[in-house]
Design a protein around this motif. Structure first.
Motif, mmCIF file in Angstrom:
data_model
loop_
_atom_site.group_PDB
_atom_site.id
_atom_site.type_symbol
_atom_site.label_atom_id
_atom_site.label_comp_id
_atom_site.label_asym_id
_atom_site.label_seq_id
_atom_site.Cartn_x
_atom_site.Cartn_y
_atom_site.Cartn_z
ATOM 1 N N ILE A 194 -9.760 0.980 7.066
ATOM 2 C CA ILE A 194 -9.728 1.203 5.161
ATOM 3 C C ILE A 194 -10.865 1.267 4.740
ATOM 4 O O ILE A 194 -11.635 0.786 5.265
ATOM 5 N N VAL A 210 -6.472 -8.026 7.666
ATOM 6 C CA VAL A 210 -6.406 -7.170 6.150
ATOM 7 C C VAL A 210 -5.192 -7.798 5.346
ATOM 8 O O VAL A 210 -3.670 -7.431 5.737
ATOM 9 N N CYS A 233 2.280 1.015 -0.964
ATOM 10 C CA CYS A 233 1.659 1.622 0.025
ATOM 11 C C CYS A 233 2.579 1.246 1.128
ATOM 12 O O CYS A 233 3.119 0.662 2.602
ATOM 13 N N CYS A 288 -2.024 -5.513 5.709
ATOM 14 C CA CYS A 288 -2.338 -4.446 6.055
ATOM 15 C C CYS A 288 -2.078 -3.644 7.596
ATOM 16 O O CYS A 288 -2.790 -3.758 8.527
ATOM 17 N N THR A 333 -7.487 3.774 0.654
ATOM 18 C CA THR A 333 -6.731 4.454 1.983
ATOM 19 C C THR A 333 -5.423 4.488 1.601
ATOM 20 O O THR A 333 -4.496 5.034 2.414
ATOM 21 N N PHE A 334 -4.926 3.908 0.303
ATOM 22 C CA PHE A 334 -3.671 3.411 -0.183
ATOM 23 C C PHE A 334 -3.192 4.786 0.254
ATOM 24 O O PHE A 334 -3.846 5.508 -0.403
ATOM 25 N N CYS A 394 -9.148 0.125 -2.886
ATOM 26 C CA CYS A 394 -8.817 0.798 -1.602
ATOM 27 C C CYS A 394 -8.197 2.370 -1.593
ATOM 28 O O CYS A 394 -7.194 1.671 -2.007
ATOM 29 N N ALA A 402 -2.759 -0.120 8.722
ATOM 30 C CA ALA A 402 -3.824 1.123 8.408
ATOM 31 C C ALA A 402 -4.969 0.172 9.573
ATOM 32 O O ALA A 402 -5.178 -0.802 10.025
ATOM 33 N N CYS A 438 -2.518 -7.882 2.139
ATOM 34 C CA CYS A 438 -3.019 -6.374 0.978
ATOM 35 C C CYS A 438 -1.289 -6.879 0.175
ATOM 36 O O CYS A 438 -0.545 -7.266 0.903
ATOM 37 N N TYR A 481 1.100 1.911 4.341
ATOM 38 C CA TYR A 481 0.356 0.990 6.012
ATOM 39 C C TYR A 481 0.396 -0.645 4.679
ATOM 40 O O TYR A 481 0.375 -1.431 6.298
ATOM 41 N N TRP A 482 1.854 -1.104 3.655
ATOM 42 C CA TRP A 482 1.509 -2.790 3.721
ATOM 43 C C TRP A 482 3.294 -3.020 5.175
ATOM 44 O O TRP A 482 4.290 -2.542 5.027
ATOM 45 N N VAL A 528 -0.177 -4.748 -1.391
ATOM 46 C CA VAL A 528 0.522 -3.785 -2.407
ATOM 47 C C VAL A 528 1.318 -2.819 -1.788
ATOM 48 O O VAL A 528 1.392 -2.204 -0.989
#
Ligand code: SF4
Length: 52
Positions: free
Chosen positions: A26, A5, A12, A21, A46-47, A44, A23, A7, A14-15, A9
């Motif tokens: 998600i 994944v 976050c 990502c 899960t953020f 998302c 995580a 991303c 999980y970044w 962001v």
């Protein structure tokens, strides 16, 4: 097989570097009553904001 994944962001929890990502899973939702007509209507859930 783990799904990759990407991303962007960066604030976050999980970044990770490389727009990864990390995580375990998600949860993506459609913002228009659980539907989406375009990418802007997906998000998302899960953020989690990264703690400073
Ligand atoms: S949990 Fe969602 S917002 Fe956070 S890095 Fe992963 S895909 Fe991006």
């Amino acid at each position: 097989m783990k799904l990759e994944v990407l991303c962007n962001v960066e604030n976050c929890t999980y970044w990770a570097e490389g727009n990864q990502c990390v995580a375990d899973s998600i949860y993506v939702v459609g913002l228009d009553n659980n539907d989406a007509d375009n990418v802007e209507e997906t998000a998302c859930k899960t953020f989690e904001p990264r703690k400073q």
